[in-house]
Design an enzyme around this catalytic site. Structure first.
Site, PDB file in Angstrom:
ATOM      1  N   PHE A 152       5.248  45.179 -12.146  1.00 26.53           N
ATOM      2  CA  PHE A 152       7.090  45.803 -11.460  1.00 26.53           C
ATOM      3  C   PHE A 152       7.058  44.625 -10.550  1.00 26.53           C
ATOM      4  CE2 PHE A 152       4.350  46.998  -7.786  1.00 26.53           C
ATOM      5  CZ  PHE A 152       5.107  46.788  -6.425  1.00 26.53           C
ATOM      6  N   GLU A 179       6.935  51.031 -16.356  1.00 18.70           N
ATOM      7  CA  GLU A 179       7.604  51.979 -16.368  1.00 18.70           C
ATOM      8  C   GLU A 179       8.837  51.767 -15.079  1.00 18.70           C
ATOM      9  OE1 GLU A 179       4.816  51.496 -15.727  1.00 18.70           O
ATOM     10  OE2 GLU A 179       3.766  53.173 -15.472  1.00 18.70           O
ATOM     11  N   CYS A 283       1.306  38.965  -6.073  1.00 23.25           N
ATOM     12  CA  CYS A 283      -0.490  38.593  -6.262  1.00 23.25           C
ATOM     13  C   CYS A 283      -0.781  37.267  -5.227  1.00 23.25           C
ATOM     14  CB  CYS A 283      -0.468  38.422  -7.465  1.00 23.25           C
ATOM     15  SG  CYS A 283      -0.233  37.070  -8.482  1.00 23.25           S
ATOM     16  N   GLU A 386      -6.411  45.398  -0.949  1.00 26.31           N
ATOM     17  CA  GLU A 386      -4.526  44.485  -1.082  1.00 26.31           C
ATOM     18  C   GLU A 386      -4.114  45.796  -0.544  1.00 26.31           C
ATOM     19  OE1 GLU A 386      -3.493  44.297  -5.382  1.00 26.31           O
ATOM     20  OE2 GLU A 386      -2.505  42.421  -4.818  1.00 26.31           O
TER      21      GLU A 386
HETATM   22  P1  NAD Z   1      -0.627  48.626 -12.081  1.00 26.17           P
HETATM   23  O1  NAD Z   1      -2.396  47.670 -12.236  1.00 26.17           O
HETATM   24  O2  NAD Z   1       0.114  49.188 -11.144  1.00 26.17           O
HETATM   25  O3  NAD Z   1       0.459  48.446 -13.149  1.00 26.17           O
HETATM   26  C1  NAD Z   1       0.426  47.088 -14.044  1.00 26.17           C
HETATM   27  C2  NAD Z   1       0.717  47.656 -16.172  1.00 26.17           C
HETATM   28  O4  NAD Z   1      -0.111  48.131 -16.094  1.00 26.17           O
HETATM   29  C3  NAD Z   1       2.085  48.623 -15.703  1.00 26.17           C
HETATM   30  O5  NAD Z   1       2.495  48.172 -17.109  1.00 26.17           O
HETATM   31  C4  NAD Z   1       1.286  50.046 -15.657  1.00 26.17           C
HETATM   32  O6  NAD Z   1       2.631  51.207 -17.242  1.00 26.17           O
HETATM   33  C5  NAD Z   1       0.186  49.553 -17.221  1.00 26.17           C
HETATM   34  N1  NAD Z   1      -1.200  50.467 -16.978  1.00 26.17           N
HETATM   35  C6  NAD Z   1      -1.069  51.477 -15.575  1.00 26.17           C
HETATM   36  N2  NAD Z   1      -2.396  52.072 -16.157  1.00 26.17           N
HETATM   37  C7  NAD Z   1      -3.118  51.684 -16.892  1.00 26.17           C
HETATM   38  C8  NAD Z   1      -4.586  51.946 -16.995  1.00 26.17           C
HETATM   39  N3  NAD Z   1      -5.056  52.910 -17.167  1.00 26.17           N
HETATM   40  N4  NAD Z   1      -4.324  51.359 -18.829  1.00 26.17           N
HETATM   41  C9  NAD Z   1      -3.863  49.847 -19.430  1.00 26.17           C
HETATM   42  N5  NAD Z   1      -2.365  49.649 -18.758  1.00 26.17           N
HETATM   43  C10 NAD Z   1      -2.156  50.413 -17.175  1.00 26.17           C
HETATM   44  O7  NAD Z   1      -0.038  47.286 -11.187  1.00 26.17           O
HETATM   45  P2  NAD Z   1       1.499  47.252 -10.756  1.00 26.17           P
HETATM   46  O8  NAD Z   1       0.960  48.061  -9.758  1.00 26.17           O
HETATM   47  O9  NAD Z   1       2.682  47.579 -11.745  1.00 26.17           O
HETATM   48  O10 NAD Z   1       1.926  45.708  -9.540  1.00 26.17           O
HETATM   49  C11 NAD Z   1       1.114  45.311  -8.619  1.00 26.17           C
HETATM   50  C12 NAD Z   1      -0.572  44.808  -8.460  1.00 26.17           C
HETATM   51  O11 NAD Z   1       0.052  44.082  -9.981  1.00 26.17           O
HETATM   52  C13 NAD Z   1      -0.849  43.772  -7.327  1.00 26.17           C
HETATM   53  O12 NAD Z   1      -2.380  44.174  -7.342  1.00 26.17           O
HETATM   54  C14 NAD Z   1      -0.431  42.818  -8.040  1.00 26.17           C
HETATM   55  O13 NAD Z   1      -1.510  41.166  -6.680  1.00 26.17           O
HETATM   56  C15 NAD Z   1      -1.409  42.909  -9.271  1.00 26.17           C
HETATM   57  N6  NAD Z   1      -0.240  41.051  -9.693  1.00 26.17           N
HETATM   58  C16 NAD Z   1      -0.898  40.214  -9.913  1.00 26.17           C
HETATM   59  C17 NAD Z   1      -0.728  39.284 -10.543  1.00 26.17           C
HETATM   60  C18 NAD Z   1      -1.899  38.065 -11.008  1.00 26.17           C
HETATM   61  O14 NAD Z   1      -0.802  37.101 -11.693  1.00 26.17           O
HETATM   62  N7  NAD Z   1      -2.494  38.287 -10.752  1.00 26.17           N
HETATM   63  C19 NAD Z   1       0.544  38.442 -10.631  1.00 26.17           C
HETATM   64  C20 NAD Z   1       1.174  40.025 -10.234  1.00 26.17           C
HETATM   65  C21 NAD Z   1       0.475  41.137 -10.094  1.00 26.17           C
END
Ligand code: NAD
Length: 495
Positions: A152, A179, A283, A386
């Site tokens: 997100f 979503e 991140c 985190e």
């Molecule tokens: P999230 O893991 O909750 O969701 C990310 C995506 O995964 C969403 O599209 C979600 O619908 C999907 N998802 C959820 N459960 C899943 C499953 N079991 N299997 C497959 N897909 C699934 O993450 P978030 O809360 O949207 O984003 C924040 C996180 O993203 C933080 O941990 C942040 O550090 C990380 N992030 C990392 C980077 C990087 O480059 N390392 C960049 C941006 C964000």
């Protein structure tokens, strides 16, 4: 579900299409908590339709020259760039960034698209006689249908880390947006419709089930994932088991080190920008500041600068937006309370900030003020997970090597930064940090194209990096062609 609000549609084969499921989730604006739209929870049948559309588009798209695809991408670039302001407003509305940050989200995504315009110049194969009369050459070949599952926190930039290079290399694409922030990419699809051939870029909304349907579809050759580490690890494992290429970027816990010779004003301002920018939902944000020796003035300025931030979403540099949802507010507040219970000193408390609490009460949105915690030990709980909010843990350490030990023990490995005025010290830390993206006097050291973005340890599962030359590598394989021809003098037409 209110019938006055839009129910988003998927985008398949250049058509907006209703999902086959009636299940939906509310999309809220974090400023007020109000519902602004509904996102469908698409099924595996919806995903299969999108993959089918991408598969049908692949032969023609992949057979175009790099230059021809670049021309499409240039038209897309111009269209999206001319809509930067509108797209940034959507980011502000669905995500909560302030307007300057939202413009940054769109502009940084467009930079990857700009880079992809140069693929005709960048993608050069090798060509060499490897033995007498035997010529070997290699060329980069598209993988097929590829997909992305995104978080997100950057509604535009993170999808655009992958889409431009994936398409430029000749793949066709299916995106599963977050979503929580589905509006920006829905608008991108509308803008792309008159430009890209049908099926080249498809969007399927939904949650983990739609993501799993993309990951496990047999016609999807590669998937990039960006999100939390636990899910990144799972996605990597599930995809590679099926012999797909998977690059799964996870969370982070970035350590910044302030050496005794740091420029106090620059360091204080940069640290505050790093941990409060985008309300800490980055991140690459600072999570931990390791202060080497006693530096009370540095800590005083950090607290003073952070306490000047005010709730807001305008372009004012002191405006800090809300976090994404109530769950995020609860997680952040409970992390602060946990630190307090363990005996840490809360130097600035975002739970009770007058301005942010008043904003929460007045608007009903998801506001938490900047928080600075003075930790007692590297073993404190808040030093390890985190928090993903505007929270900075400060720990005083006795020496440079102790700072390195604490940073190196971090299980993540996205960013690390050292603040110093000594080139030698900067080099010493740069060579020893256990992180893949290092800053010297820069608290958010994001490498821009042509460099690639990606961490190590639990910040990344899979091989390679996203963006830049890492993206070229990920979204193609090398075809090697070895040729041998009869010498010209032996050919019949020569005599
Ligand atoms: P999230 O893991 O909750 O969701 C990310 C995506 O995964 C969403 O599209 C979600 O619908 C999907 N998802 C959820 N459960 C899943 C499953 N079991 N299997 C497959 N897909 C699934 O993450 P978030 O809360 O949207 O984003 C924040 C996180 O993203 C933080 O941990 C942040 O550090 C990380 N992030 C990392 C980077 C990087 O480059 N390392 C960049 C941006 C964000």
């Amino acid at each position: 579900m209110s019938s006055d609000l839009p129910l988003l549609k998927n985008f398949i084969g250049n058509q907006a299409q209703a999902a086959s499921s009636t299940s939906t989730l509310a999309v809220t604006t974090p400023h007020t908590g109000e519902t602004i739209a509904y996102v469908p929870l698409s099924t595996s049948a919806d995903m299969a339709q999108a993959v089918e559309s991408a598969k049908a588009a692949f032969p023609k798209w992949s057979s175009l020259t790099f230059k021809a695809r670049s021309a499409y991408l240039l038209a897309l670039y111009n269209e999206l760039k001319s809509h930067t302001d509108e797209l940034a407003d959507l980011v502000v509305r669905e995500h909560g960034k302030n307007k300057t940050e939202a413009i940054g989200d769109v502009s940084k995504g467009l930079e990857t698209l700009e880079y992809a315009l140069s693929l005709p110049q960048l993608v050069q194969g090798k060509n060499e006689y490897v033995s007498s009369g035997i010529l070997c050459r290699d060329e980069r070949v598209a993988l097929g249908v590829v997909g992305g599952i995104v978080p997100f926190n950057f509604p535009f930039m993170v999808p655009f880390w992958a889409i431009p290079i994936a398409l430029g290399m000749g793949n066709t694409y299916v995106l599963k947006p977050s979503e929580k922030v589905p509006l920006t990419m829905t608008r991108v699809a509308e803008l792309a419709k008159p430009i890209l051939p049908a099926g080249v870029l498809n969007i399927v909304h939904g949650d983990k089930d739609a993501a799993a349907a993309l990951l496990e579809h047999p016609d999807v050759a590669a998937v990039t994932f960006v999100g939390t580490s636990a899910i990144a690890e799972q996605v990597h494992w599930r995809g590679t088991r099926l012999n797909k290429r998977v690059l799964a970027l996870g969370g982070a816990k970035n350590c910044l080190v302030a050496l005794p010779d740091c420029d106090i004003e620059l360091t204080a301002q940069d640290v505050v920008n790093s941990f409060t920018g985008c309300a800490g939902e980055r991140c690459m944000a600072a999570s931990v500041l390791l202060v080497v020796g006693d530096q009370p003035e540095l800590i005083r300025r950090i607290v003073a600068k952070a306490s000047q931030l005010k709730p807001g979403s305008d372009s004012d540099a002191r405006a800090m937006g809300p976090v994404i949802d109530q769950q995020a507010v609860d997680r952040i507040c409970s992390a602060i309370s946990g630190a307090e219970t363990e005996g840490a000193q809360i130097l600035l408390d975002g739970r009770i900030s007058e301005a942010f609490s008043a904003q929460s009460q007045m608007s009903g949105g998801f506001w938490v003020g900047p928080t600075v915690i003075r930790q007692n030990s590297a073993n404190d709980t808040a030093m390890h997970f985190e928090i993903f909010g505007p929270v900075l843990s400060i720990l005083q350490v006795a020496s440079a090597d102790e700072a390195l030990r604490v940073e190196n023990a971090n299980t993540y490995g996205n960013a690390a930064c050292v603040y110093t005025q000594s080139g030698g010290a900067a080099e010493y830390f740069s060579q020893r940090f256990q992180a893949a993206m290092i800053g010297v006097n820069i608290g958010v050291p994001v490498p821009r194209e042509p460099f690639s973005f990606g961490g190590i340890n639990r910040s990344k599962f899979g091989f390679g990096d996203i963006t830049g030359d890492g993206g070229i590598e990920f979204f193609s394989y090398r075809r090697k062609i070895t040729t041998k021809w009869a010498a010209a003098k032996e050919a019949s037409w020569m005599s």
